[in-house]
Design an enzyme around this catalytic site. Structure first.
Site, PDB file in Angstrom:
ATOM      1  N   HIS A  81       0.809  -1.215   0.000  1.00  0.00           N
ATOM      2  CA  HIS A  81       0.000   0.000   0.000  1.00  0.00           C
ATOM      3  C   HIS A  81       0.850   1.276   0.000  1.00  0.00           C
ATOM      4  O   HIS A  81       0.320   2.383  -0.146  1.00  0.00           O
ATOM      5  CB  HIS A  81      -0.990   0.006   1.173  1.00  0.00           C
ATOM      6  CG  HIS A  81      -0.387   0.283   2.518  1.00  0.00           C
ATOM      7  ND1 HIS A  81      -0.025  -0.703   3.397  1.00  0.00           N
ATOM      8  CD2 HIS A  81      -0.091   1.451   3.146  1.00  0.00           C
ATOM      9  CE1 HIS A  81       0.450  -0.170   4.505  1.00  0.00           C
ATOM     10  NE2 HIS A  81       0.429   1.149   4.376  1.00  0.00           N
ATOM     11  N   ASP A 126      -0.076  -7.644   1.714  1.00  0.00           N
ATOM     12  CA  ASP A 126       0.455  -6.277   1.741  1.00  0.00           C
ATOM     13  C   ASP A 126       1.982  -6.278   1.794  1.00  0.00           C
ATOM     14  O   ASP A 126       2.586  -5.933   2.803  1.00  0.00           O
ATOM     15  CB  ASP A 126      -0.141  -5.522   2.934  1.00  0.00           C
ATOM     16  CG  ASP A 126       0.086  -4.024   2.857  1.00  0.00           C
ATOM     17  OD1 ASP A 126       0.512  -3.532   1.794  1.00  0.00           O
ATOM     18  OD2 ASP A 126      -0.174  -3.340   3.872  1.00  0.00           O
ATOM     19  N   GLN A 213       1.517   6.292  11.932  1.00  0.00           N
ATOM     20  CA  GLN A 213       1.612   6.854  10.595  1.00  0.00           C
ATOM     21  C   GLN A 213       3.063   7.110  10.209  1.00  0.00           C
ATOM     22  O   GLN A 213       3.827   7.708  10.946  1.00  0.00           O
ATOM     23  CB  GLN A 213       0.819   8.159  10.519  1.00  0.00           C
ATOM     24  CG  GLN A 213       0.872   8.840   9.172  1.00  0.00           C
ATOM     25  CD  GLN A 213       0.168  10.166   9.210  1.00  0.00           C
ATOM     26  OE1 GLN A 213      -0.493  10.496  10.179  1.00  0.00           O
ATOM     27  NE2 GLN A 213       0.303  10.924   8.138  1.00  0.00           N
ATOM     28  N   GLY A 214       3.453   6.633   9.027  1.00  0.00           N
ATOM     29  CA  GLY A 214       4.820   6.778   8.573  1.00  0.00           C
ATOM     30  C   GLY A 214       5.681   5.569   8.852  1.00  0.00           C
ATOM     31  O   GLY A 214       6.811   5.479   8.395  1.00  0.00           O
ATOM     32  N   ASP A 215       5.151   4.613   9.628  1.00  0.00           N
ATOM     33  CA  ASP A 215       5.880   3.379   9.915  1.00  0.00           C
ATOM     34  C   ASP A 215       5.524   2.256   8.947  1.00  0.00           C
ATOM     35  O   ASP A 215       6.180   1.210   8.931  1.00  0.00           O
ATOM     36  CB  ASP A 215       5.589   2.903  11.346  1.00  0.00           C
ATOM     37  CG  ASP A 215       6.202   3.832  12.381  1.00  0.00           C
ATOM     38  OD1 ASP A 215       7.321   4.304  12.156  1.00  0.00           O
ATOM     39  OD2 ASP A 215       5.544   4.090  13.407  1.00  0.00           O
ATOM     40  N   SER A 216       4.480   2.444   8.140  1.00  0.00           N
ATOM     41  CA  SER A 216       4.068   1.421   7.181  1.00  0.00           C
ATOM     42  C   SER A 216       5.239   0.907   6.372  1.00  0.00           C
ATOM     43  O   SER A 216       6.122   1.667   5.961  1.00  0.00           O
ATOM     44  CB  SER A 216       3.027   1.996   6.216  1.00  0.00           C
ATOM     45  OG  SER A 216       1.732   1.837   6.691  1.00  0.00           O
TER      46      SER A 216
END
Length: 269
Positions: A81, A126, A213-216
């Site tokens: 993603h 994913d 958020q931003g660790d994906s």
């Protein structure tokens, strides 16, 4: 249930310096949402502490606002993603070799091609591989080949937000999260959780520690019997960040180990 993807949408590739400057800003209101489209996104390890310099040399930061791990000298493993599908792609800047994104010793590379998990449609599967334009002289992170490592405590690390709705980080943070069994995770997320393809971790009933958020795309990892790091998961999604009743959801790497190896061979590594 909406899936809150743990990355910050970037519309253009940016330089390492620009990313470092951006990382200190509050999370964008335009951050990407999960497939159901009503989740906010946060960007850092919640409840974490600063990583020691060189502690996780396989960690990389990607210019769209995601994390990743070094799978091979010229390949980065991240979340599907985080990227825009398979094919030639020179828009992603990879920053590696440092904890501080503003460190002058940072090593950067540019993407050349991306391969996304076959059949990925926003639900499960994913993972993605990014081919880069040079080899990184840094250790790779081995991936789990079977489910034997899918238990116990895991480490997570990233430059994402340290609180839900919080700010991106300039320096790498780390945290420890315990395994959460499929039944408990399924109770929290219902049919949105795909037990055959995903693994959960977090402090159920307590909260306070999670990817955000931003660790994906970053790895969830633990030590093997030889005291070497092995990647068990890929930061994927969750409901908010570090909420007591919602553990983090990670792509179960061992499920896709064969597919990842095949994709890597197709990219020439």
């Amino acid at each position: 249930m909406a899936k809150t993807r743990k990355y910050l949408k970037r519309t253009v590739a940016v330089s390492a310096a620009a990313l470092a400057a951006f990382a200190l800003q509050p999370a964008s209101a335009g951050a990407a949402e999960g497939p159901a489209g009503n989740g906010g996104v946060d960007t850092k390890i919640v409840g974490g502490t600063p990583a020691e310099e060189g502690e996780f040399p396989f960690m990389v930061r990607l210019s769209m606002g995601c994390g990743g791990s070094i799978y091979a000298p010229d390949l980065i493993l991240t979340a599907a993603h985080c990227v825009d599908g398979s094919g030639p792609d020179d828009s992603i800047t990879v920053t590696a070799g440092v904890n501080d994104l503003e460190d002058s010793n940072a090593v950067t590379a540019q993407s050349t091609e991306v391969t996304v998990a076959p059949g990925y449609n926003g639900q499960g599967k994913d993972w993605a591989l990014i081919k880069i334009d040079k080899e990184l002289d840094l250790p790779a992170l081995n991936i789990a080949k079977d489910a034997s490592f899918n238990e116990g405590d895991f480490e997570i690390a990233g430059w994402g937000a340290d609180s839900e709705g919080g700010s991106q980080q300039q320096n790498l943070l780390k945290a420890t999260v315990p395994f959460v069994d499929d039944a408990t995770c399924g109770s929290a997320y219902g049919s949105s959780f795909i037990a055959e393809e995903e693994i959960c971790a977090g402090l159920v009933g307590e909260g306070g520690v999670d990817a955000c958020q931003g660790d994906s795309g970053g790895p969830m990892f633990r030590k093997d019997d030889n005291d070497a790091w092995v990647q068990v998961g890929i930061v994927s999604w969750g409901q908010g960040c570090a909420r007591p009743d919602y553990p983090g959801v990670y792509t179960e790497v061992s499920t896709f180990a064969g597919d990842i190896e095949e994709a890597a061979a197709g990219l020439g590594s």
